[in-house]
Scaffold this motif. Structure first.
Motif, short mmCIF file in Angstrom:
data_model
loop_
_atom_site.label_atom_id
_atom_site.label_comp_id
_atom_site.label_asym_id
_atom_site.label_seq_id
_atom_site.Cartn_x
_atom_site.Cartn_y
_atom_site.Cartn_z
N GLU A 1 0.90 -1.17 0.46
CA GLU A 1 -0.01 0.01 -0.10
C GLU A 1 1.28 0.93 0.39
OE1 GLU A 1 -2.00 -3.31 2.54
OE2 GLU A 1 -0.29 -2.59 2.16
N ASP B 1 -12.65 1.05 -8.02
CA ASP B 1 -14.45 0.63 -7.50
C ASP B 1 -14.43 -0.33 -6.70
OD1 ASP B 1 -13.63 -0.20 -9.72
OD2 ASP B 1 -16.11 -0.95 -10.10
N LYS B 2 -13.27 -0.93 -6.21
CA LYS B 2 -13.52 -2.33 -5.68
C LYS B 2 -13.05 -2.77 -4.57
CE LYS B 2 -17.13 -3.38 -8.36
NZ LYS B 2 -18.39 -4.13 -7.75
N TYR B 3 -12.50 -1.12 -4.25
CA TYR B 3 -10.71 -1.82 -3.05
C TYR B 3 -11.16 -1.03 -1.85
CZ TYR B 3 -7.73 -2.45 -7.55
OH TYR B 3 -7.16 -3.57 -8.07
N ASP B 4 -12.94 -1.28 -1.27
CA ASP B 4 -13.42 -0.58 0.04
C ASP B 4 -13.11 -1.02 0.81
OD1 ASP B 4 -14.32 1.10 -1.76
OD2 ASP B 4 -16.68 0.81 -1.11
N SER B 5 -12.64 -2.64 0.86
CA SER B 5 -12.25 -3.47 2.41
C SER B 5 -10.83 -3.43 2.58
CB SER B 5 -12.78 -5.43 1.39
OG SER B 5 -13.61 -5.67 1.91
N LEU C 1 -9.51 -0.69 3.75
CA LEU C 1 -9.46 0.22 4.44
C LEU C 1 -9.87 -0.81 5.81
CD1 LEU C 1 -11.15 3.26 3.12
CD2 LEU C 1 -8.16 2.69 3.46
N LYS C 2 -9.98 -2.04 6.06
CA LYS C 2 -10.26 -2.48 6.71
C LYS C 2 -9.70 -2.96 7.42
CE LYS C 2 -15.19 -3.67 5.57
NZ LYS C 2 -16.31 -4.51 5.42
N ASP D 1 -10.77 -8.58 6.58
CA ASP D 1 -12.50 -8.64 6.25
C ASP D 1 -12.96 -9.78 6.56
OD1 ASP D 1 -14.55 -7.88 5.12
OD2 ASP D 1 -14.17 -7.95 2.95
#
Length: 294
Positions: A160, A283-287, A289-290, A293
């Motif tokens: 990251e 658009d599919k990388y929200d997880s 930030l957890k 998951d």
């Protein structure tokens, strides 16, 4: 071709800080006279790696930025007209300290700084005792030799961090480092760790289409507490190209002073062949930030 001559010093440090800095100055002068335009130093290069123990008296080593070390390296940068990537123990305020990389411009001024974001806490690497996690974010530093994505040591295991530097236009990724073997590990385990360290950073080069410069210290440093057998720093400093190709890798047990030529324009061509940034599914990388998951 936009060629850059990168110099690095893989150094064995001793308890005498003045001795370390004199040898660094001599090494910088030599690299500059050999044509280096950018010189990268190892993590916390002024002293022994003091994080093997937790000792409040060690905070006396910390200094403000700007401060004595930025003046010292600034004078060297100006004298030899080179950009220098340093790694310092920053005293920001009483009780507030950082592990901070400072980039010195060729005119001796401070081009920018980066505070180490990922802080380890393991036997012989008690960095959380000394360093507050960085709060400057992942932002490249603009210099006369290019836009430098400077990170520090433990950051090098995190894709990251490399990606965020790349997304802001870094032209290369740079990692001042202090990592070595636990002497209690088998030779086979030691080699697996060293190769994993090299491989993950070469992966950052490939994934982002950027050169990577990683500069590690070398040699044995004892544990003052006697709780461990000390650290044998494994050197192996290297420069990799944007396809992960190794331009040079130093040995694992000797000091080295090396210049490597890299073509910065080659990154553009590699990214045309392998357009990873184009095909990212943002658009599919929200997880991401957890923490996990589940």
């Amino acid at each position: 071709m936009k060629e850059l001559k990168i110099g690095f010093l893989q150094q064995h440090n001793v308890a005498d800080q003045q001795d370390n800095m004199v040898r660094l100055a001599e090494g910088i002068a030599d690299l500059a006279q050999r044509g280096a335009q950018l010189i990268v130093l190892q993590e916390l290069h002024n002293s022994l790696y003091f994080c093997q123990t937790e000792d409040v008296n060690v905070f006396d080593l910390a200094e403000p930025i700007p401060g004595p070390s930025t003046q010292f390296f600034g004078e060297l940068a100006k004298t030899y007209h080179v950009v220098i990537v340093t790694s310092l123990f920053e005293r920001r305020a009483p009780g507030l300290y950082h592990n901070t990389a400072v980039v010195i411009e060729a005119d001796g001024s401070i081009a920018g700084k980066y505070r180490k974001m990922h802080i380890p806490d393991d036997p012989a690497y008690y960095e959380k005792f000394y360093f507050t996690p960085g709060d400057l974010g992942f932002h490249p530093i603009d210099t006369s030799v290019g836009r430098l994505g400077v990170l520090v040591c433990w950051d090098q295991w995190y894709p990251e961090a490399a990606r965020l530097m790349a997304l802001q236009g870094a032209e290369m990724l740079i990692y001042p480092t202090a990592i070595g073997y636990a002497l209690s590990d088998s030779k086979e385990e030691q080699e697996r760790q060293r190769e994993a360290w090299t491989t993950v950073q070469r992966g950052h080069a490939v994934a982002n289409g950027l050169p990577v410069i990683s500069v590690n210290r070398v040699g044995f440093e004892p544990d003052p507490s006697g709780q461990t057998e000390g650290i044998q720093f494994w050197g192996s400093s290297f420069v990799a190209g944007p396809q992960g190709e190794l331009h040079y890798r130093a040995g694992n047990d000797e000091e080295e002073s090396i210049i490597v030529n890299i073509d910065l324009d080659h990154s553009e061509q590699v990214r045309r062949w392998w357009p990873f940034l184009r095909d990212r599914r943002i658009d599919k990388y929200d997880s991401i930030l957890k923490r996990y998951d589940d």
